[in-house]
Design a protein around this motif. Structure first.
Motif, PDB file in Angstrom:
ATOM      1  N   VAL A 218       0.848  -1.192   0.000  1.00 12.58           N
ATOM      2  CA  VAL A 218       0.000   0.000   0.000  1.00 12.58           C
ATOM      3  C   VAL A 218       0.881   1.240   0.000  1.00 12.58           C
ATOM      4  O   VAL A 218       1.796   1.363   0.813  1.00 12.58           O
ATOM      5  N   PHE A 219       0.600   2.151  -0.913  1.00  9.75           N
ATOM      6  CA  PHE A 219       1.320   3.423  -0.947  1.00  9.75           C
ATOM      7  C   PHE A 219       0.560   4.442  -0.107  1.00  9.75           C
ATOM      8  O   PHE A 219      -0.666   4.560  -0.214  1.00  9.75           O
ATOM      9  N   ILE A 232       3.929   0.737   2.505  1.00  7.08           N
ATOM     10  CA  ILE A 232       3.741  -0.309   3.509  1.00  7.08           C
ATOM     11  C   ILE A 232       3.767  -1.619   2.746  1.00  7.08           C
ATOM     12  O   ILE A 232       2.808  -1.968   2.046  1.00  7.08           O
ATOM     13  N   HIS A 233       4.882  -2.322   2.811  1.00  5.95           N
ATOM     14  CA  HIS A 233       5.005  -3.582   2.075  1.00  5.95           C
ATOM     15  C   HIS A 233       4.022  -4.598   2.636  1.00  5.95           C
ATOM     16  O   HIS A 233       3.711  -4.591   3.840  1.00  5.95           O
ATOM     17  N   LYS A 253      -8.136   6.602   2.938  1.00  3.15           N
ATOM     18  CA  LYS A 253      -8.225   6.145   4.330  1.00  3.15           C
ATOM     19  C   LYS A 253      -6.991   6.607   5.120  1.00  3.15           C
ATOM     20  O   LYS A 253      -5.864   6.541   4.644  1.00  3.15           O
ATOM     21  N   ILE A 254      -7.233   7.076   6.337  1.00  3.53           N
ATOM     22  CA  ILE A 254      -6.156   7.527   7.217  1.00  3.53           C
ATOM     23  C   ILE A 254      -5.745   6.389   8.148  1.00  3.53           C
ATOM     24  O   ILE A 254      -6.596   5.758   8.792  1.00  3.53           O
ATOM     25  N   LEU A 255      -4.451   6.123   8.225  1.00  2.00           N
ATOM     26  CA  LEU A 255      -3.917   5.044   9.062  1.00  2.00           C
ATOM     27  C   LEU A 255      -2.818   5.581   9.970  1.00  2.00           C
ATOM     28  O   LEU A 255      -2.223   6.621   9.700  1.00  2.00           O
ATOM     29  N   LYS A 256      -2.551   4.841  11.015  1.00  2.00           N
ATOM     30  CA  LYS A 256      -1.344   5.077  11.810  1.00  2.00           C
ATOM     31  C   LYS A 256      -0.333   4.030  11.386  1.00  2.00           C
ATOM     32  O   LYS A 256      -0.636   2.841  11.362  1.00  2.00           O
ATOM     33  N   ALA A 257       0.866   4.477  11.012  1.00  2.61           N
ATOM     34  CA  ALA A 257       1.894   3.562  10.537  1.00  2.61           C
ATOM     35  C   ALA A 257       3.234   3.927  11.161  1.00  2.61           C
ATOM     36  O   ALA A 257       3.501   5.087  11.493  1.00  2.61           O
ATOM     37  N   LYS A 258       4.072   2.922  11.308  1.00  2.00           N
ATOM     38  CA  LYS A 258       5.368   3.093  11.959  1.00  2.00           C
ATOM     39  C   LYS A 258       6.481   3.095  10.921  1.00  2.00           C
ATOM     40  O   LYS A 258       6.540   2.211  10.056  1.00  2.00           O
ATOM     41  N   ILE A 259       7.369   4.088  10.990  1.00  5.32           N
ATOM     42  CA  ILE A 259       8.524   4.134  10.090  1.00  5.32           C
ATOM     43  C   ILE A 259       9.510   3.037  10.476  1.00  5.32           C
ATOM     44  O   ILE A 259       9.932   2.949  11.626  1.00  5.32           O
ATOM     45  N   ASN A 268       9.781   3.544   4.298  1.00  5.66           N
ATOM     46  CA  ASN A 268       8.972   2.332   4.416  1.00  5.66           C
ATOM     47  C   ASN A 268       8.310   2.282   5.791  1.00  5.66           C
ATOM     48  O   ASN A 268       8.927   2.645   6.808  1.00  5.66           O
ATOM     49  N   PHE A 269       7.071   1.816   5.799  1.00  2.00           N
ATOM     50  CA  PHE A 269       6.270   1.773   7.017  1.00  2.00           C
ATOM     51  C   PHE A 269       5.834   0.353   7.342  1.00  2.00           C
ATOM     52  O   PHE A 269       5.899  -0.550   6.506  1.00  2.00           O
TER      53      PHE A 269
END
Length: 354
Positions: A218-219, A232-233, A253-259, A268-269
């Motif tokens: 997902v980009f 996000i691979h 869609k809004i997400l919380k992602a970790k670097i 990359n997240f």
């Protein structure tokens, strides 16, 4: 054959090259003109000879020049059998145009050019009368065709929307010998991108917006003004969400992602572990001079390694250099924090009661 080309503009046209090769562009002075043959002084590289089939190819240009005239030439052979370079005449106007282009490249000049055409690979533009190309790979997220399943027709339709508009770009690759000109829109924002990337840290949690789906992940957009995207691979997506990316990650869609990685201009997240890196949170718990309990994990004759807790965020490890001989592995001690640098992930502890 590759070569390094250096251009200078002093008085009139000057195009110098290091290591003459076939395809080199030079300037010289006509020193002899005969029927079907022309000799050009190309000092310090020797003498160029225009003859035979090459003379026929540029006969119209050859008729216009006289002894003493400055001309541009292209090397087509390194030895005519008599020690001369084999050459063809070049339109000096054409060389001047390439000289300007090479100067734009050297100075990293930001140009504003009209998009003439679009194909599935990018945009066609024109600079100084030379046709150039801006490949999709050199487009920033603002223009990049982020389409599902890499659909070629959808990519083309996206790129066509910008035909006729002007775009800022810089010369990325200029090769007069091959008549090849490639530009980059993305590089005009390189300094801004770098500043943004320097403000990020691995382990940081960000709010990101879904901007594209592919078979491998997902980009997401993690920054606006300028737009910057990351990936996000699929391996970093929980299985229950990875089984249907289209359904679980609708555009917008809004997400919380970790670097989890910052490499050059790529970020990359992960969605698997959304706890912040404890190094990012440690200063909410401790400062230099704080007392803390730590567990000795290992030691040798020079230093030890102790682990301290950072609340619900996990733990971090630091070095112990003093009193190491009194410490026992797998035993807890009270320590004083001597050095704490979260950005460098550097912690030095000093035993208090060992």
């Amino acid at each position: 054959m590759s070569q390094t080309m250096v251009t200078e503009q002093n008085q009139g046209l000057k195009v110098k090259v290091k290591n003459i090769t076939i395809g080199s562009i030079l300037e010289g002075v006509v020193i002899s003109k005969k029927k079907g043959e022309l000799f050009v002084d190309l000092s310090p590289f020797g003498t160029g000879r225009l003859y035979g089939i090459f003379f026929k190819e540029c006969e119209d240009l050859a008729k216009k020049v006289n002894v003493g005239d400055k001309v541009g030439v292209k090397v087509v052979g390194l030895n005519d059998g008599y020690g001369n370079l084999e050459i063809v005449l070049q339109d000096t106007f054409q060389i001047n145009r390439w000289q300007k282009i090479l100067e734009y490249q050297r100075n990293k000049t930001v140009l504003e050019l009209e998009i003439k055409e679009a194909n599935r690979g990018g945009w066609i533009i024109e600079l100084e009368g030379i046709q150039g190309f801006i490949p999709v790979s050199q487009l920033s997220p603002e223009y990049y065709p982020r389409v599902s399943n890499n659909d070629k027709e959808a990519i083309l339709e996206h790129l066509k929307k910008f035909v006729g508009q002007k775009i800022k770009c810089v010369v990325w690759l200029a090769d007069p010998q091959k008549n090849k000109l490639v530009l980059s829109e993305k590089l005009t924002k390189a300094e801004i991108y770098q500043k943004v990337l320097e403000s990020l840290q691995v382990g940081q949690i960000l709010d990101v917006k879904v901007v594209g789906i592919s078979s491998f992940g997902v980009f997401v957009r993690f920054h606006t003004n300028p737009d910057m995207d990351g990936l996000i691979h699929i391996m970093e997506i929980p299985p229950e969400l990875a089984n249907d990316l289209q359904k679980n990650f609708p555009l917008g869609k809004i997400l919380k992602a970790k670097i989890i990685q910052i490499k050059q201009d790529r970020v990359n997240f992960s969605l698997k572990d959304l706890r912040p890196d404890p190094w990012l949170m440690v200063k909410e718990f401790y400062r230099e001079g704080s007392q803390v309990q730590g567990l000795v994990k290992e030691k040798n004759n020079i230093f030890g390694v102790a682990e301290i807790s950072v609340g619900e965020y996990g733990s971090i490890q630091g070095y112990v250099f003093e009193g190491v001989e009194k410490l026992e592995v797998n035993k807890s001690y009270n320590f004083l924090i001597e050095t704490l640098n979260p950005k460098e992930k550097h912690l030095v502890l000093k035993p208090i009661d060992a």
